[in-house]
Design an enzyme around this catalytic site. Structure first.
Site, PDB file in Angstrom:
ATOM      1  N   LYS A 234      64.114  41.717  90.188  1.00 17.66           N
ATOM      2  CA  LYS A 234      63.232  42.709  89.582  1.00 17.66           C
ATOM      3  C   LYS A 234      62.690  42.092  88.802  1.00 17.66           C
ATOM      4  CE  LYS A 234      65.101  45.285  86.292  1.00 17.66           C
ATOM      5  NZ  LYS A 234      64.243  45.366  85.278  1.00 17.66           N
TER       6      LYS A 234
ATOM      7  N   ARG B 167      59.392  49.265  81.233  1.00 16.60           N
ATOM      8  CA  ARG B 167      59.051  48.342  80.369  1.00 16.60           C
ATOM      9  C   ARG B 167      57.859  47.458  80.952  1.00 16.60           C
ATOM     10  NH1 ARG B 167      58.717  46.986  75.058  1.00 16.60           N
ATOM     11  NH2 ARG B 167      58.385  44.849  74.634  1.00 16.60           N
TER      12      ARG B 167
ATOM     13  N   CYS C 170      64.523  50.442  79.385  1.00 20.53           N
ATOM     14  CA  CYS C 170      65.898  50.596  78.554  1.00 20.53           C
ATOM     15  C   CYS C 170      65.862  50.932  77.227  1.00 20.53           C
ATOM     16  CB  CYS C 170      66.729  49.591  79.224  1.00 20.53           C
ATOM     17  SG  CYS C 170      67.263  49.712  80.986  1.00 20.53           S
TER      18      CYS C 170
ATOM     19  N   PRO D 249      59.035  46.610  70.246  1.00 21.25           N
ATOM     20  CA  PRO D 249      57.987  46.576  70.004  1.00 21.25           C
ATOM     21  C   PRO D 249      57.201  45.586  71.039  1.00 21.25           C
ATOM     22  CG  PRO D 249      58.932  45.201  68.365  1.00 21.25           C
ATOM     23  CD  PRO D 249      59.830  45.556  69.170  1.00 21.25           C
ATOM     24  N   ILE D 250      55.943  45.473  70.792  1.00 18.69           N
ATOM     25  CA  ILE D 250      54.634  44.862  71.726  1.00 18.69           C
ATOM     26  C   ILE D 250      53.728  43.878  70.612  1.00 18.69           C
ATOM     27  CG2 ILE D 250      54.950  46.162  73.600  1.00 18.69           C
ATOM     28  CD1 ILE D 250      51.961  47.394  73.142  1.00 18.69           C
ATOM     29  N   ASP D 251      54.224  43.677  69.495  1.00 16.95           N
ATOM     30  CA  ASP D 251      53.377  42.825  68.454  1.00 16.95           C
ATOM     31  C   ASP D 251      53.324  41.667  68.875  1.00 16.95           C
ATOM     32  OD1 ASP D 251      56.355  42.697  68.016  1.00 16.95           O
ATOM     33  OD2 ASP D 251      55.824  41.584  66.215  1.00 16.95           O
ATOM     34  N   LEU D 252      54.033  40.802  69.562  1.00 19.28           N
ATOM     35  CA  LEU D 252      53.885  39.487  70.043  1.00 19.28           C
ATOM     36  C   LEU D 252      53.059  39.727  70.932  1.00 19.28           C
ATOM     37  CD1 LEU D 252      57.603  38.106  69.700  1.00 19.28           C
ATOM     38  CD2 LEU D 252      55.912  38.006  68.040  1.00 19.28           C
TER      39      LEU D 252
ATOM     40  N   ASP E 254      71.172  40.613  79.489  1.00 17.21           N
ATOM     41  CA  ASP E 254      71.497  41.645  80.587  1.00 17.21           C
ATOM     42  C   ASP E 254      72.948  41.334  81.136  1.00 17.21           C
ATOM     43  OD1 ASP E 254      68.008  41.167  81.929  1.00 17.21           O
ATOM     44  OD2 ASP E 254      68.970  42.171  80.269  1.00 17.21           O
TER      45      ASP E 254
ATOM     46  N   ARG F 159      67.025  51.743  89.250  1.00 18.49           N
ATOM     47  CA  ARG F 159      65.725  51.013  88.868  1.00 18.49           C
ATOM     48  C   ARG F 159      65.969  49.803  89.219  1.00 18.49           C
ATOM     49  NH1 ARG F 159      64.191  51.715  82.986  1.00 18.49           N
ATOM     50  NH2 ARG F 159      62.880  50.084  83.581  1.00 18.49           N
TER      51      ARG F 159
HETATM   52  C1  EPZ Z   1      62.685  41.317  79.558  1.00 20.19           C
HETATM   53  O1  EPZ Z   1      62.421  42.270  78.567  1.00 20.19           O
HETATM   54  C2  EPZ Z   1      63.699  41.962  80.799  1.00 20.19           C
HETATM   55  N1  EPZ Z   1      62.664  42.990  81.387  1.00 20.19           N
HETATM   56  C3  EPZ Z   1      64.962  42.268  80.167  1.00 20.19           C
HETATM   57  O2  EPZ Z   1      65.736  42.892  81.313  1.00 20.19           O
HETATM   58  C4  EPZ Z   1      65.695  41.219  79.326  1.00 20.19           C
HETATM   59  O3  EPZ Z   1      66.875  41.679  78.979  1.00 20.19           O
HETATM   60  C5  EPZ Z   1      64.723  40.632  78.135  1.00 20.19           C
HETATM   61  O4  EPZ Z   1      63.549  40.178  79.144  1.00 20.19           O
HETATM   62  C6  EPZ Z   1      65.548  39.419  77.593  1.00 20.19           C
HETATM   63  O5  EPZ Z   1      65.788  38.506  78.409  1.00 20.19           O
HETATM   64  C7  EPZ Z   1      61.790  42.658  82.301  1.00 20.19           C
HETATM   65  O6  EPZ Z   1      61.702  41.327  82.544  1.00 20.19           O
HETATM   66  C8  EPZ Z   1      61.294  43.743  82.980  1.00 20.19           C
HETATM   67  P1  EPZ Z   1      61.654  40.389  75.306  1.00 20.19           P
HETATM   68  P2  EPZ Z   1      61.301  42.421  77.559  1.00 20.19           P
HETATM   69  O7  EPZ Z   1      60.222  40.729  75.195  1.00 20.19           O
HETATM   70  O8  EPZ Z   1      60.468  41.324  77.917  1.00 20.19           O
HETATM   71  C9  EPZ Z   1      61.671  41.686  70.397  1.00 20.19           C
HETATM   72  C10 EPZ Z   1      66.742  44.330  82.444  1.00 20.19           C
HETATM   73  O9  EPZ Z   1      68.121  44.967  82.208  1.00 20.19           O
HETATM   74  N2  EPZ Z   1      60.237  41.590  70.849  1.00 20.19           N
HETATM   75  O10 EPZ Z   1      62.132  38.919  75.416  1.00 20.19           O
HETATM   76  O11 EPZ Z   1      61.133  43.487  76.953  1.00 20.19           O
HETATM   77  C11 EPZ Z   1      62.365  42.882  71.356  1.00 20.19           C
HETATM   78  O12 EPZ Z   1      62.233  43.806  70.560  1.00 20.19           O
HETATM   79  C12 EPZ Z   1      65.874  44.314  81.335  1.00 20.19           C
HETATM   80  O13 EPZ Z   1      66.407  44.055  83.780  1.00 20.19           O
HETATM   81  C13 EPZ Z   1      59.456  41.715  69.623  1.00 20.19           C
HETATM   82  O14 EPZ Z   1      59.986  42.087  68.665  1.00 20.19           O
HETATM   83  O15 EPZ Z   1      62.475  41.296  76.464  1.00 20.19           O
HETATM   84  C14 EPZ Z   1      63.857  42.076  71.632  1.00 20.19           C
HETATM   85  O16 EPZ Z   1      64.559  42.336  70.565  1.00 20.19           O
HETATM   86  C15 EPZ Z   1      66.459  44.902  80.001  1.00 20.19           C
HETATM   87  N3  EPZ Z   1      58.071  41.956  69.784  1.00 20.19           N
HETATM   88  C16 EPZ Z   1      63.606  40.679  71.861  1.00 20.19           C
HETATM   89  O17 EPZ Z   1      62.249  40.438  71.451  1.00 20.19           O
HETATM   90  C17 EPZ Z   1      57.404  41.505  71.046  1.00 20.19           C
HETATM   91  O18 EPZ Z   1      56.295  41.889  71.035  1.00 20.19           O
HETATM   92  C18 EPZ Z   1      63.556  40.186  73.371  1.00 20.19           C
HETATM   93  O19 EPZ Z   1      62.447  40.929  73.945  1.00 20.19           O
HETATM   94  C19 EPZ Z   1      58.325  41.625  72.114  1.00 20.19           C
HETATM   95  C20 EPZ Z   1      59.741  41.543  72.105  1.00 20.19           C
END
Ligand code: EPZ
Length: 416
Positions: free
Chosen positions: A22, A92, A116, A122-125, A306, A397
């Site tokens: 996925k 997401r 989830c 957030p999406i700040d990065l 995960d 999902r």
């Molecule tokens: C991806 O989510 C996956 N989803 C998640 O899998 C997975 O748990 C996660 O990566 C970590 O491996 C998909 O690929 C669709 P992140 P993503 O951005 O991209 C913080 C599942 O069950 N952050 O690496 O949203 C954030 O809050 C899902 O399949 C910021 O602060 O994860 C978190 O604490 C659940 N600012 C950490 O980084 C940002 O702009 C990791 O988030 C972006 C993220």
């Protein structure tokens, strides 16, 4: 039709080729927006998240036809750069359409993504990196209006955290930007490598995927291609743990065990017999699993967040006490309340948990997120008696034909 009824204590055994990933398919579907020719995406799992991404592509003007396990996509009639709030909130991964739309159309209009409830997310990065590439970001009510009137340009971007989604957005934006982008401190997950491989097959020039520094040289255009999505490593772990918890003997095909080094090491530490080959994993052993001294999650190649909810359920039926430390999301323990209703003995403190193994019994429980919901199904498979798992939309999902697949392996499960 929103709950599973599961009668536990059935051994899960047999052979299974795991579904496509996925978390690789969703960014690849977004990446199609960058291209101007047809693509055939093979091994595309039939999930509700897949359906959401297909609806987004169609809303943008692309044509998408499912042919069995493949998706044939033609983006040549791309006519919009705006994704409706409902589709943005459906998952997401709607957010990873931002980079491709900006790169292809110099404009993108979205709302904050859904997904989830693991914390603030957030999406700040994402936005900070795109701004460095020349994007202008404006919020109007809850709509994000992004433009790049002069087009995106390559930039040197250091990521304070290896965010998977932000890495995906930035590498896709850079694939069509003018000049070269250097992404330092980027995510290294196998799904990132899969996305880079798809983009390079479309004519992109991405070097270093899977390492902490990626160099992306912008192309003038990208063509379509045929591409097969990698196996889903988290779904794979789910089925392996289902066999481990029920004393079964399961062979999983279609995954690269190297992508699961950490969770497989923890699983073999429970005393189960684990054998791996180039593209398969086998687990066997009827003796109850031993507890796991410590699991600490982190960005790849650390133990994947995960898999934590899946191992919580394994720990609940293991001999001894297992300790967990979640270091990625604020709220990874949503399933603990329901696990306790089934007899699990759990001690919680913020991002840590300790679970003393016990005998689980059936109960009425409810999924709160995708992997926590899958964890509750695992617990039900090992519990004495019957369990009802509601809110299964969260689970479906991410797991293709979950009920049928478990039933084919010997579980007594039905959907009502
Ligand atoms: C991806 O989510 C996956 N989803 C998640 O899998 C997975 O748990 C996660 O990566 C970590 O491996 C998909 O690929 C669709 P992140 P993503 O951005 O991209 C913080 C599942 O069950 N952050 O690496 O949203 C954030 O809050 C899902 O399949 C910021 O602060 O994860 C978190 O604490 C659940 N600012 C950490 O980084 C940002 O702009 C990791 O988030 C972006 C993220």
């Amino acid at each position: 039709m929103d709950h599973y009824i599961i009668r536990g204590k059935r051994r899960l055994s047999g052979e299974l080729t795991v579904q496509g990933a996925k978390n690789s398919l969703l960014p690849v579907l977004a990446a199609v927006v960058l291209t101007d020719g047809k693509s055939l995406i093979r091994n595309a799992p039939d999930l509700t998240d897949t359906e959401s991404a297909v609806c987004i592509l169609r809303e943008l003007g692309c044509s998408v036809v499912r042919q069995g396990r493949d998706l044939l996509i033609d983006p040549s009639n791309l006519s919009s750069a705006e994704i409706s709030p409902t589709l943005c909130r459906s998952m997401r991964s709607s957010v990873v359409f931002l980079g491709p739309l900006l790169a292809r159309c110099q404009k993108a209009v979205l709302s904050l993504p859904g997904g989830c409830r693991l914390g603030e997310r957030p999406i700040d990065l994402h936005l900070a990196g795109l701004t460095k590439m020349g994007a202008e970001i404006l919020w109007e009510d809850d709509r994000l209006i992004c433009t790049a009137p002069a087009g995106l340009k390559g930039a040197e971007i250091t990521m304070p955290f290896p965010s998977v989604g932000a890495t995906e957005n930035l590498m896709m934006a850079a694939a069509l930007a003018k000049g070269t982008t250097l992404l330092t401190g980027c995510a290294k997950e196998p799904e990132i490598v899969d996305l880079a491989a798809f983009l390079n097959r479309c004519g992109a020039r991405i070097e270093g995927s899977g390492s902490t520094v990626m160099r992306i040289t912008g192309a003038d255009r990208l063509s379509g291609c045929a591409y097969s999505i990698m196996g889903d490593r988290i779904a794979a772990m789910t089925y392996l743990i289902a066999a481990a918890m029920t004393g079964g003997d399961l062979t999983l095909r279609g995954i690269d065990p190297r992508h699961l080094a950490q969770p497989l090491q923890k699983l073999s530490g429970t005393g189960k017999i684990l054998s791996v080959g180039k593209d398969f994993c086998r687990i066997a052993g009827t003796v109850p699993p031993k507890s796991i001294p410590m699991i600490a999650t982190g960005p790849y190649p650390a133990f994947p967040t995960d898999c934590l909810p899946l191992f919580l359920s394994l720990a609940a039926v293991s001999q001894g006490t297992s300790v967990f430390w979640e270091r990625v999301f604020e709220n990874r323990y949503a399933s603990c309340g329901d696990l306790a209703k089934m007899g699990a003995v759990i001690y919680r403190s913020e991002r840590a948990a300790a679970i003393r193994g016990s005998h689980l019994h059936g109960a009425a429980v409810s999924a709160q997120d995708l992997r926590g919901g899958a964890g509750l199904v695992l617990a039900a498979l090992a519990a004495e008696g019957t369990t009802t798992v509601s809110n299964i939309a969260w689970i479906e999902r991410g797991y293709e034909r979950f009920c049928e697949t478990l039933s084919d392996l010997g579980a007594e499960i039905r959907k009502e």
